[in-house]
Design an enzyme around this catalytic site. Structure first.
Site, PDB file in Angstrom:
ATOM      1  N   ASP A 121       2.891  -8.357  -3.260  1.00 57.53           N
ATOM      2  CA  ASP A 121       4.089  -8.856  -2.467  1.00 57.53           C
ATOM      3  C   ASP A 121       5.098  -9.321  -3.314  1.00 57.53           C
ATOM      4  OD1 ASP A 121       2.524  -8.177   0.021  1.00 57.53           O
ATOM      5  OD2 ASP A 121       2.054 -10.173   0.511  1.00 57.53           O
TER       6      ASP A 121
HETATM    7  N1  URA Z   1      -2.850  -9.774  -0.394  1.00 57.87           N
HETATM    8  C1  URA Z   1      -1.735 -10.171   0.252  1.00 57.87           C
HETATM    9  O1  URA Z   1      -1.647 -10.643   1.397  1.00 57.87           O
HETATM   10  N2  URA Z   1      -0.754 -10.020  -0.545  1.00 57.87           N
HETATM   11  C2  URA Z   1      -0.785  -9.459  -1.823  1.00 57.87           C
HETATM   12  O2  URA Z   1       0.404  -9.405  -2.651  1.00 57.87           O
HETATM   13  C3  URA Z   1      -1.967  -9.253  -2.286  1.00 57.87           C
HETATM   14  C4  URA Z   1      -2.874  -9.361  -1.371  1.00 57.87           C
END
Ligand code: URA
Length: 239
Positions: free
Chosen positions: A108
């Protein structure tokens, strides 16, 4: 030419790009793939990779000769994408090389940590496949201490959007503060870690991937990247 020197069309496209074999088979049956200017709609069609010219939607597939495998420590506020309409900084702005590479999965915008990039489509597809069950470890900072009853539920599996998550491992970083922990999961659903904690009313204040399939960032700083060693690539290939 001996049959063994021929390559399946879907394999050839997959190893030179970012698409999964299933997606490629769809493109083939939709008549979007040409070999030497002739549309091929037959699944299982084989080509001579040394000389046949393959186009997908009119774009030539360039054979990858030198395989590249990179590990990046992704900083906060960087998008895991090849480009961004909103002109936000992408991981590609950080890894400046002339070869065309792409990220293996995604983190993310606000998640930091270990991200692999490669030009090896088969390698990326294999690592991203749910069948591979690659373990990823995340360091998590929660909005409040994690209660034991929720830790047990999260490690056993949580029903998110009708599908139960696979068992996870949770370790607290110190005995004093149960809002800081490490979680290891073998799946990679969209925003999975955030959603798992949100399910029980915890907000994830910070998320950092510290390990991926046994690889660790060690002392790499945010924004720093390096090529994987031959041994590291071999280990990942054997997963
Ligand atoms: N889980 C999440 O919620 N975000 C990420 O970026 C990776 C794993």
């Amino acid at each position: 030419m001996p049959e063994t020197d021929l390559t399946r069309l879907n394999k050839y496209i997959a190893s030179n790009g970012i698409l999964s074999r299933r997606k490629i088979d769809d493109l083939i049956t939709q008549g979007r793939v040409d070999v030497n200017g002739v549309t091929i709609m037959e699944l299982g069609y084989k080509i001579n990779a040394a000389k046949d010219k393959v186009d997908v939607d009119g774009q030539r597939i360039k054979p990858v000769t030198k395989k590249i495998y990179i590990m990046l420590n992704k900083p906060d506020s960087v998008i895991t994408s090849l480009s961004d309409e909103k002109r936000r900084r992408t991981v590609m702005d950080l890894v400046k090389i002339n070869d065309k590479i792409f990220p293996v999965g995604r983190l993310d915008y606000h998640t930091t940590g270990l991200l692999l990039l490669t030009n090896d489509g088969e390698f990326a597809n294999k690592l991203m496949s749910p069948k591979s069950k690659i373990y990823k470890t995340y360091v998590v900072k929660l909005s409040k201490p994690l209660e034991e009853k929720h830790r047990l539920k999260l490690t056993g599996g949580v029903r998110l959007e009708k599908v139960k998550t696979l068992p996870a491992k949770i370790d607290f970083i110190t005995e004093k503060d149960y809002s800081n922990l490490k979680i290891s999961i073998s799946e990679g659903k969209n925003r999975q870690v955030r959603k798992m904690f949100e399910h029980y009313g915890y907000f994830v204040r910070a998320l950092h991937r510290s390990a991926y399939a046994g690889l660790k960032l060690e002392k790499m700083k945010f924004g720093e990247w390096r090529h994987l060693t031959k041994d590291e690539v071999e280990i990942l290939n054997s997963k």
